[in-house]
Enzyme design. Sequence first.
Site, PDB file in Angstrom:
ATOM      1  N   GLN A   1      17.403 -25.633   5.674  1.00  0.00           N
ATOM      2  CA  GLN A   1      17.859 -26.397   4.124  1.00  0.00           C
ATOM      3  C   GLN A   1      16.622 -26.975   3.579  1.00  0.00           C
ATOM      4  O   GLN A   1      16.851 -27.989   2.744  1.00  0.00           O
ATOM      5  CB  GLN A   1      18.976 -27.250   4.590  1.00  0.00           C
ATOM      6  CG  GLN A   1      20.179 -26.816   4.712  1.00  0.00           C
ATOM      7  CD  GLN A   1      20.847 -25.975   3.744  1.00  0.00           C
ATOM      8  OE1 GLN A   1      20.655 -26.231   2.348  1.00  0.00           O
ATOM      9  NE2 GLN A   1      21.383 -24.761   3.999  1.00  0.00           N
ATOM     10  N   SER A   2      15.399 -26.358   3.585  1.00  0.00           N
ATOM     11  CA  SER A   2      14.329 -26.895   2.929  1.00  0.00           C
ATOM     12  C   SER A   2      14.572 -26.922   1.456  1.00  0.00           C
ATOM     13  O   SER A   2      14.903 -25.863   0.776  1.00  0.00           O
ATOM     14  CB  SER A   2      13.063 -26.018   3.479  1.00  0.00           C
ATOM     15  OG  SER A   2      11.984 -26.365   2.519  1.00  0.00           O
ATOM     16  N   ASN A   3      14.217 -27.889   0.841  1.00  0.00           N
ATOM     17  CA  ASN A   3      14.148 -28.142  -0.716  1.00  0.00           C
ATOM     18  C   ASN A   3      12.775 -27.366  -1.217  1.00  0.00           C
ATOM     19  O   ASN A   3      12.675 -26.922  -2.012  1.00  0.00           O
ATOM     20  CB  ASN A   3      14.301 -29.722  -1.008  1.00  0.00           C
ATOM     21  CG  ASN A   3      15.334 -30.420  -0.486  1.00  0.00           C
ATOM     22  OD1 ASN A   3      16.286 -29.927  -1.174  1.00  0.00           O
ATOM     23  ND2 ASN A   3      15.170 -31.247   0.304  1.00  0.00           N
TER      24      ASN A   3
ATOM     25  N   THR B   1      11.186 -24.783   0.149  1.00  0.00           N
ATOM     26  CA  THR B   1      11.358 -23.296  -0.141  1.00  0.00           C
ATOM     27  C   THR B   1      12.035 -22.810  -1.193  1.00  0.00           C
ATOM     28  O   THR B   1      11.930 -21.772  -2.107  1.00  0.00           O
ATOM     29  CB  THR B   1      11.879 -22.817   1.203  1.00  0.00           C
ATOM     30  OG1 THR B   1      13.204 -23.402   1.606  1.00  0.00           O
ATOM     31  CG2 THR B   1      10.967 -22.982   2.123  1.00  0.00           C
TER      32      THR B   1
END
Length: 338
Positions: free
Chosen positions: A77-79, A81
Amino acid sequence: MNLSKFKRYPLTFGPSPITPLKRLSEHLGGKVDLYAKREDCNSGLAFGGNKTRKLEYLVPEAIEGGYDTLVSIGGIQSNQTRQVAAVAAHLGMKCVLVQENWVNYSDALYDRVGNIEMSRIMGADVRLDSAGFDIGIRPSWEKAMADVVESGGKPFPIPAGCSEHPYGGLGFVRFADEVRQQEEELGFKFDYIVVCSVTGSTHAGMLVGFAADGRAQRVIGIDASAKPDKTREQVLRIAQNTAKLVDLGREITAEDVVLDTRYAYPEYGLPNDGTLEAIRLCARLEGVLTDPVYEGKSMHGMIDMVRNGEFPEGSKVLYAHLGGVPALNAYSFLFKDG
């Protein structure tokens, strides 16, 4: 201090707004005035956020160097990326994203909604990897870049949080410049700035930017990594490098790095009851949403410090809202009852 010598490709609307958190301030006793600088509203590219500000100083090299693929890494759930995928689409480049299993959280929809869903919609080549959370250069990311080269592409490396890139801190030096301009309009200066800290370059850039007017130690980092020694080392190293780049005129020392380690637990990406209470309280009093991974933890820290009397009465505190709300969908079970 000289930031103007660095090329910047505009990806944001302009200075992100500063808004008062009046009802939250009153709820907490009214002795401290809370404000938020809204990096979650800073761009029209897939909800923006703090990484979009950082990328403004990285992408000129990618454009001028003839790179055709942005390659980045983060958790599922990377912001980071999601914001890299948006910038790649905006620039007409390809995008490869390595999404490691950084968070010890099981949900049937965790790898299908929120940030990762948006990255896929924007056309990124999303690659799931089982590796757990750590800070630094990752083998899976290096392999992704090698794959691009092997297929005839030219990869531009964007590390986690932009933090290992030499220019990763510049965007938040500029953040401090923006705040100074906005303070002139507001008619006062902020006594403290509260910011979430994990891979380090947001905190580091901000520290350098505010060191220019003597407020380095008024930047309070709230650790969300649950690996505070690594985060502290990253912040110091990046800040020292950034200070040299922008000709700050003084050394950054370990004493300049203020990192509160009370709010990161139980571990990276997992909220505790205080985090969840802070998310709900801010949402219900202000209509401002935060997330369980980053902003909920820094909001928890700020609220707790106000309650504990850690800010002197009359202080004006600026909360740096870095974004992160798109991840909320991945934690829907935690909020099934609101």
